[in-house]
Design an enzyme around this catalytic site. Structure first.
Site, PDB file in Angstrom:
ATOM      1  N   TYR A  48       1.708  16.234  14.977  1.00 26.78           N
ATOM      2  CA  TYR A  48       0.640  15.328  14.563  1.00 26.78           C
ATOM      3  C   TYR A  48       1.243  13.978  14.208  1.00 26.78           C
ATOM      4  O   TYR A  48       2.309  13.907  13.576  1.00 26.78           O
ATOM      5  CB  TYR A  48      -0.115  15.895  13.360  1.00 26.78           C
ATOM      6  N   ASP A  62      -2.576   2.254   4.202  1.00 19.65           N
ATOM      7  CA  ASP A  62      -3.431   2.801   5.259  1.00 19.65           C
ATOM      8  C   ASP A  62      -4.859   2.279   5.080  1.00 19.65           C
ATOM      9  O   ASP A  62      -5.765   3.017   4.683  1.00 19.65           O
ATOM     10  CB  ASP A  62      -3.386   4.320   5.211  1.00 19.65           C
ATOM     11  N   ASP A  89      -3.666   9.916  15.297  1.00 18.56           N
ATOM     12  CA  ASP A  89      -4.755   9.356  14.498  1.00 18.56           C
ATOM     13  C   ASP A  89      -5.066   7.957  15.042  1.00 18.56           C
ATOM     14  O   ASP A  89      -4.263   7.040  14.915  1.00 18.56           O
ATOM     15  CB  ASP A  89      -4.289   9.290  13.047  1.00 18.56           C
ATOM     16  N   ASP A  91      -7.688   6.123  14.069  1.00 20.78           N
ATOM     17  CA  ASP A  91      -8.561   5.436  13.116  1.00 20.78           C
ATOM     18  C   ASP A  91      -9.988   5.343  13.647  1.00 20.78           C
ATOM     19  O   ASP A  91     -10.541   6.334  14.099  1.00 20.78           O
ATOM     20  CB  ASP A  91      -7.991   4.059  12.775  1.00 20.78           C
ATOM     21  N   HIS A 116      -7.998  11.449  17.489  1.00 20.37           N
ATOM     22  CA  HIS A 116      -9.271  11.538  16.775  1.00 20.37           C
ATOM     23  C   HIS A 116      -9.753  10.154  16.372  1.00 20.37           C
ATOM     24  O   HIS A 116      -8.975   9.262  16.028  1.00 20.37           O
ATOM     25  CB  HIS A 116      -9.213  12.496  15.581  1.00 20.37           C
ATOM     26  N   GLU A 118     -12.663   8.278  13.949  1.00 21.28           N
ATOM     27  CA  GLU A 118     -13.434   8.594  12.748  1.00 21.28           C
ATOM     28  C   GLU A 118     -14.677   7.741  12.614  1.00 21.28           C
ATOM     29  O   GLU A 118     -14.868   6.757  13.338  1.00 21.28           O
ATOM     30  CB  GLU A 118     -12.549   8.448  11.513  1.00 21.28           C
ATOM     31  N   CYS A 126      -7.596   5.182   3.818  1.00 20.95           N
ATOM     32  CA  CYS A 126      -7.063   6.541   3.808  1.00 20.95           C
ATOM     33  C   CYS A 126      -8.164   7.535   3.450  1.00 20.95           C
ATOM     34  O   CYS A 126      -8.956   7.306   2.535  1.00 20.95           O
ATOM     35  CB  CYS A 126      -5.908   6.635   2.816  1.00 20.95           C
ATOM     36  N   ARG A 161     -13.538  12.714  13.935  1.00 15.94           N
ATOM     37  CA  ARG A 161     -13.327  12.944  12.504  1.00 15.94           C
ATOM     38  C   ARG A 161     -14.511  12.370  11.747  1.00 15.94           C
ATOM     39  O   ARG A 161     -14.951  11.242  12.006  1.00 15.94           O
ATOM     40  CB  ARG A 161     -12.036  12.267  12.055  1.00 15.94           C
ATOM     41  N   GLU A 195     -13.037  15.778   7.353  1.00 19.85           N
ATOM     42  CA  GLU A 195     -12.101  15.293   6.339  1.00 19.85           C
ATOM     43  C   GLU A 195     -12.580  15.617   4.936  1.00 19.85           C
ATOM     44  O   GLU A 195     -13.790  15.623   4.651  1.00 19.85           O
ATOM     45  CB  GLU A 195     -11.909  13.781   6.499  1.00 19.85           C
ATOM     46  N   ASN A 217      -7.100  19.568   7.380  1.00 19.06           N
ATOM     47  CA  ASN A 217      -6.090  18.619   6.918  1.00 19.06           C
ATOM     48  C   ASN A 217      -5.546  19.074   5.568  1.00 19.06           C
ATOM     49  O   ASN A 217      -6.224  18.995   4.550  1.00 19.06           O
ATOM     50  CB  ASN A 217      -6.706  17.230   6.797  1.00 19.06           C
TER      51      ASN A 217
END
Length: 303
Positions: A48, A62, A89, A91, A116, A118, A126, A161, A195, A217
């Site tokens: 990951y 982040d 990731d 974002d 992914h 989101e 974050c 996500r 998440e 996660n």
């Protein structure tokens, strides 16, 4: 020697085959290419690549400061060093639907097995911070549809996500999350990353809501309890990530070593905590370079 022998297309195909079995796949977070190779050596199922880790690697928080170029470039460096599939990731897709489409094709070209996207607003933050805000359902759907329409390799995993669980307390937040997950699956998501789930029961409720692979996660110091891989498998999760764990451990060890240097002026007492030079050379496969060209490597490492 050099990079992985398995092509990105084969990594994606093999990953999809493993994912279809329903077993739980373990994806520790790699903080650089060498750690990805170690993850493979330790017999995990995949790698990951965390947006929080990529940000931290640049010395940034982040909060959506990294660019597609930075993320894709570093993700490529990591993915090409291992035979394992790598998920990154991405974002919010670095913009709106057309940007999302470009992001997916760029990550395909970088050799990733999946990504992914989101449903936070831009700029994101974050996932385990308070005060997150998510976009409306229509915008979230447009992002995932753009991602699914843009990919050229059908085996590239489009994961959606959703951070909506954190926007409301108790059953209301969980209901929002399951409803959003269903809409994202209908929009074309191959898998869901819910998440900040708080309990195993919440993961189980998400499992009951959608019939696609689910990611758990297990990041430390966040909203979720730290469940074992077996506990997550028992409630039907398909992928578990430890996104920042290896970076946290490495940075913690580095901090302690620097303290020792300040206090003692040497690291003799830390030798047992270090990766031996011989192990590093083995991980880097110096011997293969030796066989390829003895002018590159022509010595043995004594343990």
């Amino acid at each position: 020697m050099l990079y992985a022998q398995t092509t990105p297309a084969d990594k994606r195909r093999l990953f999809r085959e493993r994912l279809s079995t329903g077993e739980l796949l373990r994806f520790p977070g790699a903080f650089n290419p060498l750690s990805a190779r170690l993850i493979e050596r330790k017999s995990f199922d995949g790698v990951y690549i965390s947006g929080a880790v990529l940000s931290a690697d640049l010395g940034l928080p982040d909060i959506g400061l990294t660019t597609l170029t930075e993320v894709a470039g570093r993700a490529q460096q990591i993915a090409r060093m291992t035979e394992l599939p790598a998920i990154v990731d991405a974002d919010t897709g670095f913009g709106e639907p057309m940007n999302v489409a470009r992001t997916i094709q760029t990550l395909e070209d970088a050799g990733l097995a999946g990504a992914h996207i989101e449903d936070q607003i831009n700029p994101k933050r974050c996932g385990h911070l308070d005060g997150k805000a998510v976009v409306d359902e229509s915008t979230a759907i447009k992002r995932i549809r753009a991602a699914a329409d843009a990919r050229r390799d059908a085996n590239f995993l489009i994961m959606a996500r959703t951070d909506i669980r954190a926007t409301a307390d108790g059953p209301a937040g969980l209901a929002l999350a399951t409803d959003r997950a269903k809409a994202l699956v209908d929009a074309g998501a191959d898998a869901i990353f819910p998440e900040a789930m708080r309990t195993l029961e919440e993961f189980a409720a998400m499992r009951a809501a959608v019939d696609v692979p689910l990611l758990a996660n297990m990041t430390e110091f966040g909203k979720s309890e730290l469940f074992t891989a077996q506990q997550l498998a028992d409630v039907g999760m398909n992928i578990v990530i430890w996104p920042v764990s290896m970076l946290r451990i490495a940075m913690g060890a580095t901090g302690r070593a620097l303290d020792t240097l300040n206090e003692e002026g040497h690291l003799t007492g830390k030798l047992d905590e270090m990766q031996h030079r011989a192990d590093l050379y083995d991980l880097l496969d110096y011997e293969a370079y030796n066989h390829f060209d003895t002018s590159v490597f022509n010595f043995n490492v004594e343990r």
